[in-house]
Write a protein that holds these residues in place. Sequence first.
Motif, PDB file in Angstrom:
ATOM      1  N   TRP A  37      -2.032  24.791  13.528  1.00 39.31           N
ATOM      2  CA  TRP A  37      -2.966  25.414  14.460  1.00 39.31           C
ATOM      3  C   TRP A  37      -2.450  26.750  14.974  1.00 39.31           C
ATOM      4  O   TRP A  37      -1.257  27.017  14.964  1.00 39.31           O
ATOM      5  CB  TRP A  37      -3.261  24.492  15.638  1.00 39.31           C
ATOM      6  CG  TRP A  37      -2.063  24.152  16.483  1.00 39.31           C
ATOM      7  CD1 TRP A  37      -1.178  23.130  16.260  1.00 39.31           C
ATOM      8  CD2 TRP A  37      -1.614  24.840  17.632  1.00 39.31           C
ATOM      9  NE1 TRP A  37      -0.208  23.126  17.222  1.00 39.31           N
ATOM     10  CE2 TRP A  37      -0.460  24.190  18.092  1.00 39.31           C
ATOM     11  CE3 TRP A  37      -2.062  25.945  18.329  1.00 39.31           C
ATOM     12  CZ2 TRP A  37       0.243  24.611  19.198  1.00 39.31           C
ATOM     13  CZ3 TRP A  37      -1.368  26.358  19.441  1.00 39.31           C
ATOM     14  CH2 TRP A  37      -0.225  25.686  19.869  1.00 39.31           C
ATOM     15  N   ASN A  42      -5.636  22.674  17.858  1.00 37.22           N
ATOM     16  CA  ASN A  42      -6.376  21.669  17.113  1.00 37.22           C
ATOM     17  C   ASN A  42      -5.524  20.406  17.195  1.00 37.22           C
ATOM     18  O   ASN A  42      -4.327  20.450  16.943  1.00 37.22           O
ATOM     19  CB  ASN A  42      -6.534  22.154  15.668  1.00 37.22           C
ATOM     20  CG  ASN A  42      -7.709  21.568  14.962  1.00 37.22           C
ATOM     21  OD1 ASN A  42      -7.727  20.370  14.722  1.00 37.22           O
ATOM     22  ND2 ASN A  42      -8.671  22.395  14.598  1.00 37.22           N
ATOM     23  N   ASP A  61     -10.741  20.481  16.863  1.00 38.27           N
ATOM     24  CA  ASP A  61     -10.641  21.275  18.076  1.00 38.27           C
ATOM     25  C   ASP A  61     -11.433  20.575  19.177  1.00 38.27           C
ATOM     26  O   ASP A  61     -12.173  19.636  18.911  1.00 38.27           O
ATOM     27  CB  ASP A  61     -11.127  22.705  17.852  1.00 38.27           C
ATOM     28  CG  ASP A  61     -12.495  22.780  17.179  1.00 38.27           C
ATOM     29  OD1 ASP A  61     -13.217  21.756  17.145  1.00 38.27           O
ATOM     30  OD2 ASP A  61     -12.841  23.854  16.680  1.00 38.27           O
TER      31      ASP A  61
END
Length: 80
Positions: A37, A42, A61
Motif C-alpha cells: 500500500w 489498504n 481500502d
Amino acid sequence: ISNIVNGGTSAVVAHPSYTATLGAGYALSGCGAFVNWTGNGNLLWQIKPASATTCTASSKDHNLSAPSSISGYTIGIRAN
C-alpha cells in the motif's frame, strides 16, 4: 524433508486479491500475505487456505480510495 515457498503479486486495484498455488507433491503448511500500500492505506482482511494446495489473500481500502496490490504466498513441505 524439503520445503518450498511460492507466491506472486496482484494488479493494483481498490480491493486486490491473489491466490498462490503449491507445486506438485507438496503439502500446504502455511499461507502468507503482504499488502503493498501507499497513501491512505489498504488493509488485509482475508488470508486462508482455499484448497489443499492454494492460499487466497485479499485486502481493501476503507472510506478513502487507496488502490494497491497484494502479494500472496504458499508454504509447502514434502518428504524426500
